[in-house]
Design a protein around this motif. Structure first.
Motif, PDB file in Angstrom:
ATOM      1  N   TRP A  29       0.839  -1.201   0.000  1.00  6.76           N
ATOM      2  CA  TRP A  29       0.000   0.000   0.000  1.00  6.76           C
ATOM      3  C   TRP A  29       0.876   1.255   0.000  1.00  6.76           C
ATOM      4  O   TRP A  29       0.607   2.206  -0.724  1.00  6.76           O
ATOM      5  CB  TRP A  29      -0.965   0.038   1.183  1.00  6.76           C
ATOM      6  CG  TRP A  29      -1.494   1.419   1.371  1.00  6.76           C
ATOM      7  CD1 TRP A  29      -1.286   2.258   2.423  1.00  6.76           C
ATOM      8  CD2 TRP A  29      -2.265   2.168   0.418  1.00  6.76           C
ATOM      9  NE1 TRP A  29      -1.875   3.478   2.191  1.00  6.76           N
ATOM     10  CE2 TRP A  29      -2.486   3.437   0.966  1.00  6.76           C
ATOM     11  CE3 TRP A  29      -2.778   1.894  -0.843  1.00  6.76           C
ATOM     12  CZ2 TRP A  29      -3.199   4.433   0.298  1.00  6.76           C
ATOM     13  CZ3 TRP A  29      -3.494   2.873  -1.506  1.00  6.76           C
ATOM     14  CH2 TRP A  29      -3.698   4.120  -0.938  1.00  6.76           C
ATOM     15  N   ALA A  30       1.936   1.267   0.801  1.00  5.31           N
ATOM     16  CA  ALA A  30       2.814   2.447   0.875  1.00  5.31           C
ATOM     17  C   ALA A  30       3.384   2.795  -0.495  1.00  5.31           C
ATOM     18  O   ALA A  30       3.456   3.974  -0.864  1.00  5.31           O
ATOM     19  CB  ALA A  30       3.929   2.208   1.886  1.00  5.31           C
ATOM     20  N   VAL A  31       3.765   1.796  -1.265  1.00  3.06           N
ATOM     21  CA  VAL A  31       4.303   2.042  -2.607  1.00  3.06           C
ATOM     22  C   VAL A  31       3.205   2.574  -3.530  1.00  3.06           C
ATOM     23  O   VAL A  31       3.392   3.569  -4.245  1.00  3.06           O
ATOM     24  CB  VAL A  31       4.931   0.749  -3.187  1.00  3.06           C
ATOM     25  CG1 VAL A  31       5.281   0.924  -4.655  1.00  3.06           C
ATOM     26  CG2 VAL A  31       6.155   0.347  -2.374  1.00  3.06           C
ATOM     27  N   CYS A  32       2.037   1.926  -3.516  1.00  6.51           N
ATOM     28  CA  CYS A  32       0.928   2.367  -4.384  1.00  6.51           C
ATOM     29  C   CYS A  32       0.436   3.758  -4.000  1.00  6.51           C
ATOM     30  O   CYS A  32       0.099   4.561  -4.879  1.00  6.51           O
ATOM     31  CB  CYS A  32      -0.206   1.354  -4.327  1.00  6.51           C
ATOM     32  SG  CYS A  32       0.198  -0.196  -5.154  1.00  6.51           S
ATOM     33  N   GLU A  33       0.398   4.041  -2.699  1.00  3.15           N
ATOM     34  CA  GLU A  33      -0.005   5.381  -2.258  1.00  3.15           C
ATOM     35  C   GLU A  33       0.945   6.427  -2.820  1.00  3.15           C
ATOM     36  O   GLU A  33       0.511   7.457  -3.358  1.00  3.15           O
ATOM     37  CB  GLU A  33      -0.024   5.459  -0.731  1.00  3.15           C
ATOM     38  CG  GLU A  33      -0.421   6.837  -0.226  1.00  3.15           C
ATOM     39  CD  GLU A  33      -0.162   7.051   1.249  1.00  3.15           C
ATOM     40  OE1 GLU A  33      -0.924   7.805   1.869  1.00  3.15           O
ATOM     41  OE2 GLU A  33       0.819   6.480   1.790  1.00  3.15           O
ATOM     42  N   PHE A  36       0.410   6.587  -6.853  1.00  5.09           N
ATOM     43  CA  PHE A  36      -0.890   6.907  -7.444  1.00  5.09           C
ATOM     44  C   PHE A  36      -1.777   7.864  -6.649  1.00  5.09           C
ATOM     45  O   PHE A  36      -2.688   8.446  -7.206  1.00  5.09           O
ATOM     46  CB  PHE A  36      -1.680   5.613  -7.686  1.00  5.09           C
ATOM     47  CG  PHE A  36      -0.985   4.659  -8.597  1.00  5.09           C
ATOM     48  CD1 PHE A  36      -0.880   4.921  -9.954  1.00  5.09           C
ATOM     49  CD2 PHE A  36      -0.421   3.505  -8.098  1.00  5.09           C
ATOM     50  CE1 PHE A  36      -0.225   4.037 -10.794  1.00  5.09           C
ATOM     51  CE2 PHE A  36       0.232   2.610  -8.935  1.00  5.09           C
ATOM     52  CZ  PHE A  36       0.329   2.878 -10.287  1.00  5.09           C
ATOM     53  N   VAL A  37      -1.557   7.994  -5.354  1.00  4.98           N
ATOM     54  CA  VAL A  37      -2.465   8.796  -4.534  1.00  4.98           C
ATOM     55  C   VAL A  37      -1.788  10.085  -4.073  1.00  4.98           C
ATOM     56  O   VAL A  37      -2.300  11.180  -4.306  1.00  4.98           O
ATOM     57  CB  VAL A  37      -2.994   7.980  -3.325  1.00  4.98           C
ATOM     58  CG1 VAL A  37      -3.948   8.801  -2.476  1.00  4.98           C
ATOM     59  CG2 VAL A  37      -3.691   6.705  -3.814  1.00  4.98           C
ATOM     60  N   THR A  38      -0.646   9.971  -3.440  1.00  7.96           N
ATOM     61  CA  THR A  38       0.073  11.146  -2.937  1.00  7.96           C
ATOM     62  C   THR A  38       0.730  11.928  -4.068  1.00  7.96           C
ATOM     63  O   THR A  38       0.943  13.131  -3.954  1.00  7.96           O
ATOM     64  CB  THR A  38       1.140  10.710  -1.903  1.00  7.96           C
ATOM     65  OG1 THR A  38       0.477   9.970  -0.882  1.00  7.96           O
ATOM     66  CG2 THR A  38       1.837  11.886  -1.293  1.00  7.96           C
ATOM     67  N   ALA A  54      -9.008  -0.942  -4.430  1.00  7.59           N
ATOM     68  CA  ALA A  54      -8.272  -2.202  -4.535  1.00  7.59           C
ATOM     69  C   ALA A  54      -7.666  -2.607  -3.196  1.00  7.59           C
ATOM     70  O   ALA A  54      -7.467  -3.803  -2.935  1.00  7.59           O
ATOM     71  CB  ALA A  54      -7.179  -2.091  -5.603  1.00  7.59           C
ATOM     72  N   PHE A  55      -7.399  -1.634  -2.333  1.00  9.01           N
ATOM     73  CA  PHE A  55      -6.849  -1.914  -1.009  1.00  9.01           C
ATOM     74  C   PHE A  55      -7.919  -1.872   0.083  1.00  9.01           C
ATOM     75  O   PHE A  55      -7.603  -1.821   1.261  1.00  9.01           O
ATOM     76  CB  PHE A  55      -5.710  -0.939  -0.697  1.00  9.01           C
ATOM     77  CG  PHE A  55      -4.418  -1.336  -1.341  1.00  9.01           C
ATOM     78  CD1 PHE A  55      -3.516  -2.152  -0.680  1.00  9.01           C
ATOM     79  CD2 PHE A  55      -4.109  -0.915  -2.618  1.00  9.01           C
ATOM     80  CE1 PHE A  55      -2.335  -2.538  -1.271  1.00  9.01           C
ATOM     81  CE2 PHE A  55      -2.928  -1.290  -3.232  1.00  9.01           C
ATOM     82  CZ  PHE A  55      -2.036  -2.108  -2.556  1.00  9.01           C
ATOM     83  N   GLY A  56      -9.192  -1.899  -0.305  1.00 11.68           N
ATOM     84  CA  GLY A  56     -10.256  -2.063   0.668  1.00 11.68           C
ATOM     85  C   GLY A  56     -11.034  -0.829   1.055  1.00 11.68           C
ATOM     86  O   GLY A  56     -11.966  -0.916   1.868  1.00 11.68           O
ATOM     87  N   ALA A  57     -10.697   0.345   0.520  1.00 15.43           N
ATOM     88  CA  ALA A  57     -11.480   1.546   0.831  1.00 15.43           C
ATOM     89  C   ALA A  57     -12.879   1.405   0.248  1.00 15.43           C
ATOM     90  O   ALA A  57     -13.044   0.878  -0.855  1.00 15.43           O
ATOM     91  CB  ALA A  57     -10.805   2.793   0.271  1.00 15.43           C
ATOM     92  N   VAL A  71      -3.402   8.510   2.722  1.00 14.32           N
ATOM     93  CA  VAL A  71      -4.323   7.622   3.434  1.00 14.32           C
ATOM     94  C   VAL A  71      -3.472   6.572   4.143  1.00 14.32           C
ATOM     95  O   VAL A  71      -2.797   5.774   3.487  1.00 14.32           O
ATOM     96  CB  VAL A  71      -5.323   6.939   2.481  1.00 14.32           C
ATOM     97  CG1 VAL A  71      -6.246   6.006   3.249  1.00 14.32           C
ATOM     98  CG2 VAL A  71      -6.119   7.980   1.698  1.00 14.32           C
ATOM     99  N   LYS A  72      -3.498   6.576   5.459  1.00 13.46           N
ATOM    100  CA  LYS A  72      -2.687   5.631   6.234  1.00 13.46           C
ATOM    101  C   LYS A  72      -3.099   4.189   5.937  1.00 13.46           C
ATOM    102  O   LYS A  72      -2.275   3.366   5.588  1.00 13.46           O
ATOM    103  CB  LYS A  72      -2.836   5.948   7.726  1.00 13.46           C
ATOM    104  CG  LYS A  72      -2.054   5.067   8.649  1.00 13.46           C
ATOM    105  CD  LYS A  72      -0.637   5.509   8.735  1.00 13.46           C
ATOM    106  CE  LYS A  72       0.103   4.754   9.836  1.00 13.46           C
ATOM    107  NZ  LYS A  72       1.526   5.036   9.759  1.00 13.46           N
ATOM    108  N   PHE A  73      -4.394   3.887   6.124  1.00 11.29           N
ATOM    109  CA  PHE A  73      -4.905   2.535   5.900  1.00 11.29           C
ATOM    110  C   PHE A  73      -6.205   2.616   5.106  1.00 11.29           C
ATOM    111  O   PHE A  73      -7.256   2.899   5.668  1.00 11.29           O
ATOM    112  CB  PHE A  73      -5.162   1.824   7.233  1.00 11.29           C
ATOM    113  CG  PHE A  73      -3.934   1.653   8.083  1.00 11.29           C
ATOM    114  CD1 PHE A  73      -2.798   1.035   7.583  1.00 11.29           C
ATOM    115  CD2 PHE A  73      -3.921   2.100   9.391  1.00 11.29           C
ATOM    116  CE1 PHE A  73      -1.662   0.868   8.375  1.00 11.29           C
ATOM    117  CE2 PHE A  73      -2.797   1.934  10.197  1.00 11.29           C
ATOM    118  CZ  PHE A  73      -1.663   1.314   9.682  1.00 11.29           C
TER     119      PHE A  73
END
Length: 184
Positions: A29-33, A36-38, A54-57, A71-73
């Motif tokens: 998740w840290a890599v994808c965040e 693609f997100v940050t 894809a990570f459950g949000a 997004v932390k989690f």
């Protein structure tokens, strides 16, 4: 020498207390965040939403999710339909954050569900955050764990949000005082 005690931080409970997922999932998740997100590039909001899902949000239809967000989690994030998440918003969600339908979280706002037992051992304490339908949290606010922002309430810039905010009210300041009615 002072009689005021000091907590030995080397004995504080572990940093992974809120993970509730395998280490590899958190690291992936840290890599994808980051990618693609940050990422500050103007990648499609839809791409960010798909990665978060894809990570459950749980993210509703028509949600706008601007760049530079964190997004932390994601598995602890729930956002209703047609909501807007502004640039630079940080969901430090060690507990669940629920955002209703048609809500706005404006730029640079920080939502944190975690704190520490500061008088004992610095163990993690978490409480969820709820932002009801139609609420607007304006720019650079801090929303603390346990906060409940009522339906269509408006939070003015730089407010520290804690406790229960009445529906339709306008709140402001470090003490989060009601200063008006949004729909007078």
């Amino acid at each position: 020498m002072s009689d005021i005690p000091v907590i030995d931080l080397s004995k504080a409970p572990g940093e992974r207390a809120a993970w509730d997922r395998p280490r590899w999932v958190v690291y992936l998740w840290a890599v994808c965040e980051l990618l693609f997100v940050t990422n500050a590039w103007q990648i499609s909001s839809g791409v960010r939403v798909r990665i978060l899902r894809a990570f459950g949000a749980e993210i509703g239809h028509g949600v706008v999710f601007r760049p530079r967000t964190r997004v932390k989690f994601p598995w602890k994030l729930h956002i209703g339909d047609r909501s807007w998440i502004g640039e630079g918003v940080w969901f430090h969600n060690q507990d669940h954050i629920h955002i209703g339908h048609d809500a706005v979280i404006s730029q640079e706002t920080f939502l944190t569900t975690g704190s520490h037992r500061h008088r004992k051992d610095m163990a993690l304490i978490t409480r969820p955050i709820t932002v009801e339908d139609g609420a607007w949290i304006t720019s650079r606010c801090v929303v603390l764990g346990g906060a409940e922002v009522g339906r269509s309430a408006l939070v003015r810039p730089t407010t520290v949000v804690s406790g229960v905010i009445p529906p339709g009210s306008i709140v402001a300041g470090a003490e989060c005082r009601v200063v008006g009615d949004r729909f007078e």
